[in-house]
Design an enzyme around this catalytic site. Structure first.
Site, PDB file in Angstrom:
ATOM      1  N   GLY A  90       0.819  -1.207   0.000  1.00 22.41           N
ATOM      2  CA  GLY A  90       0.000   0.000   0.000  1.00 22.41           C
ATOM      3  C   GLY A  90       0.853   1.255   0.000  1.00 22.41           C
ATOM      4  O   GLY A  90       1.781   1.381   0.805  1.00 22.41           O
ATOM      5  N   ASN A  99       2.035   2.225 -14.034  1.00 21.65           N
ATOM      6  CA  ASN A  99       0.647   2.132 -14.469  1.00 21.65           C
ATOM      7  C   ASN A  99      -0.309   2.943 -13.600  1.00 21.65           C
ATOM      8  O   ASN A  99      -1.375   3.327 -14.063  1.00 21.65           O
ATOM      9  CB  ASN A  99       0.204   0.669 -14.467  1.00 21.65           C
ATOM     10  N   SER A 149      -1.463   7.514 -22.230  1.00 22.94           N
ATOM     11  CA  SER A 149      -2.815   7.676 -22.757  1.00 22.94           C
ATOM     12  C   SER A 149      -2.740   8.372 -24.105  1.00 22.94           C
ATOM     13  O   SER A 149      -1.811   9.144 -24.366  1.00 22.94           O
ATOM     14  CB  SER A 149      -3.655   8.521 -21.790  1.00 22.94           C
ATOM     15  N   TYR A 191      -4.808  15.917 -16.706  1.00 21.16           N
ATOM     16  CA  TYR A 191      -4.567  14.525 -17.098  1.00 21.16           C
ATOM     17  C   TYR A 191      -3.774  14.480 -18.403  1.00 21.16           C
ATOM     18  O   TYR A 191      -2.786  13.747 -18.526  1.00 21.16           O
ATOM     19  CB  TYR A 191      -5.893  13.793 -17.250  1.00 21.16           C
ATOM     20  N   ALA A 192      -4.191  15.270 -19.392  1.00 17.88           N
ATOM     21  CA  ALA A 192      -3.478  15.304 -20.666  1.00 17.88           C
ATOM     22  C   ALA A 192      -2.044  15.787 -20.480  1.00 17.88           C
ATOM     23  O   ALA A 192      -1.109  15.239 -21.077  1.00 17.88           O
ATOM     24  CB  ALA A 192      -4.223  16.195 -21.655  1.00 17.88           C
ATOM     25  N   ALA A 193      -1.867  16.803 -19.644  1.00 20.28           N
ATOM     26  CA  ALA A 193      -0.526  17.333 -19.404  1.00 20.28           C
ATOM     27  C   ALA A 193       0.366  16.286 -18.746  1.00 20.28           C
ATOM     28  O   ALA A 193       1.548  16.140 -19.100  1.00 20.28           O
ATOM     29  CB  ALA A 193      -0.608  18.578 -18.523  1.00 20.28           C
ATOM     30  N   ALA A 194      -0.185  15.547 -17.789  1.00 19.70           N
ATOM     31  CA  ALA A 194       0.595  14.516 -17.100  1.00 19.70           C
ATOM     32  C   ALA A 194       1.009  13.411 -18.057  1.00 19.70           C
ATOM     33  O   ALA A 194       2.158  12.953 -18.048  1.00 19.70           O
ATOM     34  CB  ALA A 194      -0.212  13.940 -15.938  1.00 19.70           C
TER      35      ALA A 194
END
Length: 237
Positions: A43, A73, A129, A143-146
């Site tokens: 964890g 992932n 992605s 999210y797109a930038a990451a």
């Protein structure tokens, strides 16, 4: 490589779970990670700055001191509308960047240094992605930038360390039938969104896992630096 030790982050559900299971069937010693500890799962909340290093150290201990392959992932896909408050938007941006990119960078750095210290090669597989190339919705700038950053990092690692036998591969899935994507699909029209996918359906986690296994275990060294698309031809480069 005999019984490779492979750390797969975010391997308790979705693509990560399918990939861990597929690697198991190939005889790999898979080290599983989730946000919360569970039987057989380390964890670590990768939204916390110290968690990536802790995860690496615990994984090394579980693997007997040697890790051969890292699969980045773990991810977070949460809407962050631009009309939220300034602090809410910034918090959302920073959390997504930390989980999707910064923790992957930390683990990749630790893996590269680990292999360099041992004088051996290794492999990193990054699950990015299609958003890295075509962008995402107005609520998912972060999210797109990451994911774009992950692809740039992957290419840099591949170019920088190939001579040392340290290889890097990346996968850019489109929509995949996972819990993380389900709410987003519904919010964007559900079945209507399939009109944008020439294949007529989203990918299954097992399809993406098959590509991940290939990258981790079978891809020839000359493929280092490659980015493999898996989006049903919804975005073709």
């Amino acid at each position: 490589m005999q019984t490779p030790a492979i750390l797969v982050t975010g391997s308790t559900r979705g693509i990560g779970a399918a990939l861990a299971a597929a690697l198991d069937t190939r005889g790999a010693a898979v080290i599983r990670h989730g946000r919360k500890e569970a039987p057989g799962v380390i964890g670590a909340d990768l939204g916390e700055p110290a968690s990536a290093e802790m995860l690496w150290e615990e994984s090394l201990a579980q693997a007997g001191g040697e890790i051969d392959i890292l699969v980045n992932n773990a991810g977070l896909f949460a809407a962050n509308p631009i009309d939220g408050s300034d602090i809410t938007w910034l918090d959302g941006w920073e959390e997504t960047l930390r989980i999707n990119l910064t923790s992957a960078a930390q683990l990749s750095r630790l893996a590269v240094r680990h292999w360099q210290a041992r004088g051996v090669g290794g492999r990193i597989v990054h699950v990015a992605s299609r958003a890295a190339y075509r962008g995402d919705s107005p609520a998912h700038w972060h999210y797109a930038a990451a994911k774009g950053g992950m692809i740039a990092m992957h290419k840099t690692i591949a170019r920088g360390y190939a001579s040392q036998g340290i290889l890097s591969f990346a996968i850019t899935p489109g929509f995949t039938n996972t819990d993380m994507a389900g709410d987003y699909l519904a919010s964007r029209g559900g079945p209507g969104l399939l009109a944008d996918i020439p294949l007529g359906r989203v990918a299954s986690p097992e399809e993406i896992a098959a590509i991940g296994v290939f990258c981790a275990l079978d891809a020839p060294a000359s493929m280092t630096g490659a980015v493999i698309d898996a989006n049903g031809a919804s975005f073709v480069r």
